[in-house]
Write a protein that holds these residues in place. Structure first.
Motif, mmCIF file in Angstrom:
data_model
loop_
_atom_site.group_PDB
_atom_site.id
_atom_site.type_symbol
_atom_site.label_atom_id
_atom_site.label_comp_id
_atom_site.label_asym_id
_atom_site.label_seq_id
_atom_site.Cartn_x
_atom_site.Cartn_y
_atom_site.Cartn_z
ATOM 1 N N GLY A 247 0.815 -1.209 0.000
ATOM 2 C CA GLY A 247 0.000 0.000 0.000
ATOM 3 C C GLY A 247 0.846 1.255 0.000
ATOM 4 O O GLY A 247 0.560 2.226 -0.722
ATOM 5 N N ASN A 248 1.927 1.232 0.794
ATOM 6 C CA ASN A 248 2.828 2.390 0.859
ATOM 7 C C ASN A 248 3.528 2.631 -0.468
ATOM 8 O O ASN A 248 3.776 3.784 -0.854
ATOM 9 N N LEU A 249 3.892 1.549 -1.145
ATOM 10 C CA LEU A 249 4.589 1.691 -2.426
ATOM 11 C C LEU A 249 3.775 2.541 -3.392
ATOM 12 O O LEU A 249 4.295 3.492 -4.001
ATOM 13 N N LYS A 250 2.504 2.221 -3.529
ATOM 14 C CA LYS A 250 1.644 2.984 -4.441
ATOM 15 C C LYS A 250 1.481 4.425 -3.970
ATOM 16 O O LYS A 250 1.520 5.368 -4.769
ATOM 17 N N TYR A 251 1.342 4.602 -2.651
ATOM 18 C CA TYR A 251 1.138 5.946 -2.110
ATOM 19 C C TYR A 251 2.385 6.800 -2.300
ATOM 20 O O TYR A 251 2.305 7.965 -2.707
ATOM 21 N N PHE A 252 3.579 6.226 -1.993
ATOM 22 C CA PHE A 252 4.826 6.982 -2.126
ATOM 23 C C PHE A 252 5.090 7.345 -3.585
ATOM 24 O O PHE A 252 5.578 8.447 -3.881
ATOM 25 N N GLU A 253 4.817 6.421 -4.490
ATOM 26 C CA GLU A 253 5.011 6.696 -5.919
ATOM 27 C C GLU A 253 4.097 7.840 -6.355
ATOM 28 O O GLU A 253 4.514 8.736 -7.115
ATOM 29 N N TYR A 254 2.864 7.822 -5.868
ATOM 30 C CA TYR A 254 1.910 8.883 -6.213
ATOM 31 C C TYR A 254 2.386 10.227 -5.655
ATOM 32 O O TYR A 254 2.383 11.245 -6.367
ATOM 33 N N GLN A 255 2.820 10.243 -4.392
ATOM 34 C CA GLN A 255 3.278 11.481 -3.763
ATOM 35 C C GLN A 255 4.547 12.013 -4.418
ATOM 36 O O GLN A 255 4.717 13.227 -4.581
ATOM 37 N N LEU A 256 5.438 11.100 -4.822
ATOM 38 C CA LEU A 256 6.680 11.525 -5.462
ATOM 39 C C LEU A 256 6.409 12.148 -6.827
ATOM 40 O O LEU A 256 7.009 13.174 -7.181
ATOM 41 N N GLU A 257 5.504 11.557 -7.560
ATOM 42 C CA GLU A 257 5.148 12.109 -8.865
ATOM 43 C C GLU A 257 4.492 13.483 -8.693
ATOM 44 O O GLU A 257 4.778 14.429 -9.451
ATOM 45 N N LYS A 258 3.650 13.607 -7.685
ATOM 46 C CA LYS A 258 2.993 14.874 -7.386
ATOM 47 C C LYS A 258 4.028 15.935 -6.998
ATOM 48 O O LYS A 258 3.946 17.105 -7.413
ATOM 49 N N GLN A 259 5.022 15.515 -6.230
ATOM 50 C CA GLN A 259 6.079 16.439 -5.799
ATOM 51 C C GLN A 259 6.905 16.918 -6.980
ATOM 52 O O GLN A 259 7.246 18.109 -7.077
ATOM 53 N N ARG A 260 7.249 16.027 -7.871
ATOM 54 C CA ARG A 260 8.056 16.396 -9.037
ATOM 55 C C ARG A 260 7.321 17.384 -9.930
ATOM 56 O O ARG A 260 7.923 18.326 -10.461
ATOM 57 N N LYS A 261 6.015 17.185 -10.079
ATOM 58 C CA LYS A 261 5.232 18.124 -10.885
ATOM 59 C C LYS A 261 5.207 19.502 -10.234
ATOM 60 O O LYS A 261 5.297 20.526 -10.906
ATOM 61 N N ALA A 262 5.108 19.506 -8.903
ATOM 62 C CA ALA A 262 5.095 20.783 -8.186
ATOM 63 C C ALA A 262 6.436 21.489 -8.303
ATOM 64 O O ALA A 262 6.502 22.717 -8.429
ATOM 65 N N GLU A 263 7.533 20.711 -8.265
ATOM 66 C CA GLU A 263 8.867 21.305 -8.402
ATOM 67 C C GLU A 263 9.041 21.941 -9.772
ATOM 68 O O GLU A 263 9.673 22.997 -9.912
ATOM 69 N N GLN A 264 8.504 21.290 -10.747
ATOM 70 C CA GLN A 264 8.627 21.816 -12.104
ATOM 71 C C GLN A 264 7.818 23.090 -12.280
ATOM 72 O O GLN A 264 8.186 23.968 -13.068
ATOM 73 N N SER A 265 6.707 23.198 -11.547
ATOM 74 C CA SER A 265 5.840 24.367 -11.722
ATOM 75 C C SER A 265 6.348 25.582 -10.956
ATOM 76 O O SER A 265 6.672 26.610 -11.533
ATOM 77 N N ASP A 266 6.450 25.506 -9.646
ATOM 78 C CA ASP A 266 6.833 26.715 -8.901
ATOM 79 C C ASP A 266 7.735 26.447 -7.700
ATOM 80 O O ASP A 266 7.908 27.314 -6.850
ATOM 81 N N GLY A 267 8.325 25.247 -7.591
ATOM 82 C CA GLY A 267 9.252 24.971 -6.486
ATOM 83 C C GLY A 267 8.583 24.843 -5.141
ATOM 84 O O GLY A 267 9.236 24.936 -4.097
ATOM 85 N N GLU A 268 7.267 24.620 -5.138
ATOM 86 C CA GLU A 268 6.510 24.554 -3.873
ATOM 87 C C GLU A 268 7.012 23.436 -2.975
ATOM 88 O O GLU A 268 7.152 23.596 -1.767
ATOM 89 N N ALA A 269 7.305 22.279 -3.596
ATOM 90 C CA ALA A 269 7.728 21.131 -2.783
ATOM 91 C C ALA A 269 9.047 21.405 -2.094
ATOM 92 O O ALA A 269 9.263 21.004 -0.951
ATOM 93 N N LYS A 270 9.981 22.108 -2.818
ATOM 94 C CA LYS A 270 11.273 22.410 -2.212
ATOM 95 C C LYS A 270 11.104 23.286 -0.983
ATOM 96 O O LYS A 270 11.741 23.085 0.050
#
Length: 534
Positions: A247-270
């Motif tokens: 269950g964690n594997l799917k959740y972490f993969e989803y969160q990581l992909e979400k984080q990368r998209k946010a980094e590309q947009s405005d650096g919010e995750a950083k």
């Protein structure tokens, strides 16, 4: 600290001469209790071995007899002696053997263990000791591997040889941190446990899957999604059916992909990760305190240090010290902190310990609001109070303090003896009562604490310094010496520069005694002044 080598040479040439984990004094009793239990356990083992040896001998004898009889049973039993002995064995001897087998050889050991168990530490004590290790790790910036191998600074090689932590020990430390939602230390100690498992060390209580489960969650809580994913994947390689990990594997993969998209947009995750980095409750004073405990960041310029001296001190030709003055050393200039050398003998120290040890209790602080004495997480030691009437040695030390300081000790508090054990400490505090604590010492009726006399009754192999956080000074324990300073200005106002702390003991056993001297009785010994100066 003053440079005193020349004075020491002069002096030599001209002289003829412990909750449980807070007190090493009480823990030594536990050590000897454990030694007695080991001896009792060995006695039990010998009894069991003797019992098994008797059973083995009987079995061997019957084995030989049965082998001979089974070759010709009728012929064997045709002999009347053999028939008689068979009846006897089955009717009597097997019953005796049954009694021997059923005899419980553990009665003495279990009885001894039951009696001693009432003195054993409990779960809270064990957790407290674990927290103490983690506190030492932070204060002295120790790597987990250094602690796990026992190679602590100041520890002898002989002691370090028997002071390593097993995989199970490291795992238990990680679990204590996890229970406190301290995911940083959970990660450190679970990583150490995993490292030792990977190196081939066996464990009886934990496996890699369990450790990786803790690791993946603890790093996730710290915002390290990629590492959380890495640990989860490794866990699933070992146990593909692990439900939570899948269950964690799917959740972490989803969160990581979400984080990368946010980094590309405005650096919010950083920004989010950066905001997590520093601890919001980590006060600057705490950082200063830990630096000073390590001997770092002491604020004393060479020019100021050159003005510190060592001297022979007789307190204005006091009759007791005209012929044999004491050695006085400047530890700090503003406020003036001095150290007196060779103030007490080893015999006097031993007697003070003997008097205090049976009465050692968890040290308390005065609640500034209620005035009630209570324990506190920031003061971890055991202490006892000794009155002058209890033994001539206590009276002699009190008199010595009065003669050397020139202050009246008749209104001082009793001598407080403290023992700091594993991670024992007293975080930054004032000895005097502040203006917002008008009733701090009202019940004593002797005014505020004008001065502090701190007597070191042991050397400490590592750690255990007394540090002054405001002025950034460190004073190190030296057995038989006493450090003295005024808590109040001559005007009676509190000197906030005297805020100090007792650093945790890293290696060793720290015994100290305090004498808090109060204002009443000092009117003609330290005259009042409107000036707030030394």
């Amino acid at each position: 600290m003053a440079v005193c080598w020349w004075l020491l040479i002069l002096f030599t040439s001209s002289s003829a001469h412990s909750d449980f984990f807070t007190s090493i004094g009480h823990m030594t009793d536990l050590l000897f209790t454990e030694k007695d239990l080991v001896s009792s356990l060995k006695d039990y083992i010998r009894s069991e071995e003797n019992k098994l040896e008797q059973i083995k001998q009987w079995a061997d004898k019957l084995d030989v007899l049965s082998a001979a009889a089974s070759q010709d049973p009728e012929g064997f039993l045709g002999h009347p002696v053999n028939a008689f002995k068979l009846m006897k064995r089955l009717n009597t001897e097997w019953g005796e053997l049954e009694s021997l087998v059923l005899t419980d050889m553990s009665d003495v050991f279990i009885s001894n263990l039951t009696i001693q168990r009432q003195h054993f530490p409990n779960d809270d004590d064990q957790i407290g000791a674990a927290k103490a290790l983690i506190r030492l790790q932070d204060t002295y910036k120790l790597d987990t591997n250094v602690i796990a191998t026992g190679q602590l600074p100041g520890a002898s090689s002989a002691v370090s040889l028997h002071s390593s932590l097993s995989v199970d020990d490291c795992y238990d430390l990680g679990k204590v941190a996890y229970s406190e939602a301290d995911y940083h230390h959970t990660e450190l100690w679970m990583t150490q446990a995993l490292r030792q498992l990977d190196q081939g060390e066996a464990s009886v209580a934990v496996d890699a899957v369990t450790i990786l489960d803790y690791l993946s969650y603890s790093v996730y809580q710290q915002g390290a999604l990629e590492r959380a994913l890495e640990f989860t994947r490794r866990l699933l390689e070992l146990d593909p059916a692990h439900q939570r990990a899948n269950g964690n594997l799917k959740y972490f993969e989803y969160q990581l992909e979400k984080q990368r998209k946010a980094e590309q947009s405005d650096g919010e995750a950083k920004q989010t990760r950066d905001a997590r980095s520093p601890a919001d409750d980590y006060l600057p004073e705490r950082r200063t305190y830990e630096q000073l405990c390590r001997g770092e960041g002491v604020r004393m310029t060479p020019r100021r240090q050159s003005r510190l001296f060592c001297r022979y001190y007789d307190n204005n030709r006091h009759p007791r010290y005209v012929i044999g003055p004491v050695r006085q050393e400047d530890e700090w200039d503003r406020p003036h902190i001095v150290r007196y050398h060779d103030i007490v003998s080893d015999a006097e120290i031993q007697k003070i310990k003997e008097l205090a040890k049976p009465r050692l209790r968890r040290a308390t602080i005065s609640n500034p609001v209620t005035g009630v004495l209570e324990t506190a997480h920031y003061r971890i030691s055991k202490s006892a109070w000794l009155g002058a009437y209890e033994h001539p040695v206590v009276d002699q030390i009190n008199q010595r303090i009065q003669d050397i300081t020139g202050l009246d000790v008749s209104t001082a508090e009793d001598l407080q003896v403290a023992n700091y054990g594993v991670g024992g400490q007293y975080e930054p505090h004032f000895d005097f009562g502040r203006k917002d604590e008008p009733d701090a010492f009202e019940e004593l009726g002797t005014g505020n604490r004008i001065a502090t006399w701190l007597l070191y009754m042991s050397d400490v192999q590592a750690g255990g310094a007394t540090v002054f956080t405001d002025i950034r000074a460190s004073v190190w324990p030296i057995k038989g010496t006493a450090v003295f300073w005024f808590n109040l200005y001559p005007s009676g106002e509190g000197d906030y520069r005297t805020r100090h702390a007792a650093c945790p003991v890293l290696v060793g056993n720290k015994w100290v005694s305090n004498k808090w001297i109060h204002e009443r009785g000092q009117e003609f010994r330290r005259r009042c002044s409107l000036l707030e100066s030394d």
